[in-house]
Write a protein that holds these residues in place. Sequence first.
Motif, mmCIF file in Angstrom:
data_model
loop_
_atom_site.group_PDB
_atom_site.id
_atom_site.type_symbol
_atom_site.label_atom_id
_atom_site.label_comp_id
_atom_site.label_asym_id
_atom_site.label_seq_id
_atom_site.Cartn_x
_atom_site.Cartn_y
_atom_site.Cartn_z
ATOM 1 N N ASP A 1 -4.167 62.439 0.023
ATOM 2 C CA ASP A 1 -3.381 61.735 -0.976
ATOM 3 C C ASP A 1 -3.015 62.642 -2.146
ATOM 4 N N VAL A 2 -2.270 62.087 -3.058
ATOM 5 C CA VAL A 2 -1.741 62.860 -4.186
ATOM 6 C C VAL A 2 -2.857 63.361 -5.087
ATOM 7 N N PHE A 3 -3.907 62.583 -5.211
ATOM 8 C CA PHE A 3 -5.034 62.964 -6.064
ATOM 9 C C PHE A 3 -5.625 64.307 -5.624
ATOM 10 N N TYR B 1 -3.186 67.215 -6.061
ATOM 11 C CA TYR B 1 -3.174 67.695 -7.446
ATOM 12 C C TYR B 1 -4.391 68.579 -7.723
ATOM 13 N N THR C 1 -13.740 66.424 -10.125
ATOM 14 C CA THR C 1 -12.903 65.359 -9.571
ATOM 15 C C THR C 1 -13.474 64.796 -8.282
ATOM 16 N N LYS D 1 -13.636 59.653 -5.486
ATOM 17 C CA LYS D 1 -13.429 60.231 -6.801
ATOM 18 C C LYS D 1 -14.707 60.123 -7.629
ATOM 19 N N ILE E 1 -8.779 65.085 -14.988
ATOM 20 C CA ILE E 1 -7.331 65.106 -14.752
ATOM 21 C C ILE E 1 -6.579 65.028 -16.074
ATOM 22 N N TRP F 1 1.060 61.390 -13.129
ATOM 23 C CA TRP F 1 1.239 60.338 -12.130
ATOM 24 C C TRP F 1 -0.120 59.859 -11.626
ATOM 25 N N CYS F 2 -1.036 60.784 -11.375
ATOM 26 C CA CYS F 2 -2.377 60.405 -10.921
ATOM 27 C C CYS F 2 -3.103 59.582 -11.983
ATOM 28 N N ALA G 1 -2.913 56.483 -9.715
ATOM 29 C CA ALA G 1 -3.930 56.718 -8.690
ATOM 30 C C ALA G 1 -5.345 56.564 -9.209
ATOM 31 N N SER G 2 -5.515 56.152 -10.452
ATOM 32 C CA SER G 2 -6.862 56.110 -11.009
ATOM 33 C C SER G 2 -7.506 54.736 -10.918
#
Length: 177
Positions: free
Chosen positions: A2-4, A7, A66, A85, A93, A135-136, A140-141
């Motif tokens: 995923d994006v997390f 990143y 992270t 996470k 982040i 964005w995260c 995404a948090s």
Amino acid sequence: MDVFYSYTYGTAAWLTLQAMPLIAMPKVIITMLLEETRPSSPLEIFFARSYGLSLLALSLVTIVLTGSIPLTSSYTMSPEPTDAKAPYAVPTILATSFFHGTSAFYMYMWYVGTGQMLYAVGMVAYAGLGSVGLWCLLFASEKGRISRRTGADKRMTGFPFGNKEADRKREGRRKGI
């Protein structure tokens, strides 16, 4: 992935890419930055290597805090997927996104002042990582609020497009179907 995690690993890779020349070849980097040719002073070499090591430390701290690398050695077999996470993921982040944003602004100012394209490339890389980090932080948090009955996210709205499936189910319940 995923994006997390993209990143996290992207940040670590970008910082490591910048750190390696500073650690391995500080005299070459310093010579390229100088307008006149002269030997590098020991203090310049010290600061270049120190900055390179601090970039490596920041990339490692980003990966560890992270939760990309688990710090526990226990492995549990559970049917429910757990959130990988770590508890420090959001503050990490936030800090790295702020770092990327300020570095992008700094690179932009150097690009405007000198017109060299390498500053523009660095600016784009930093701005891209900072945008993904933002964005995260925004999306995404936290977990979505999923309805048990419909399976849809409760935060969704019909604007600007209507949810025809939900409207059809609602009409069916009203009519007793």
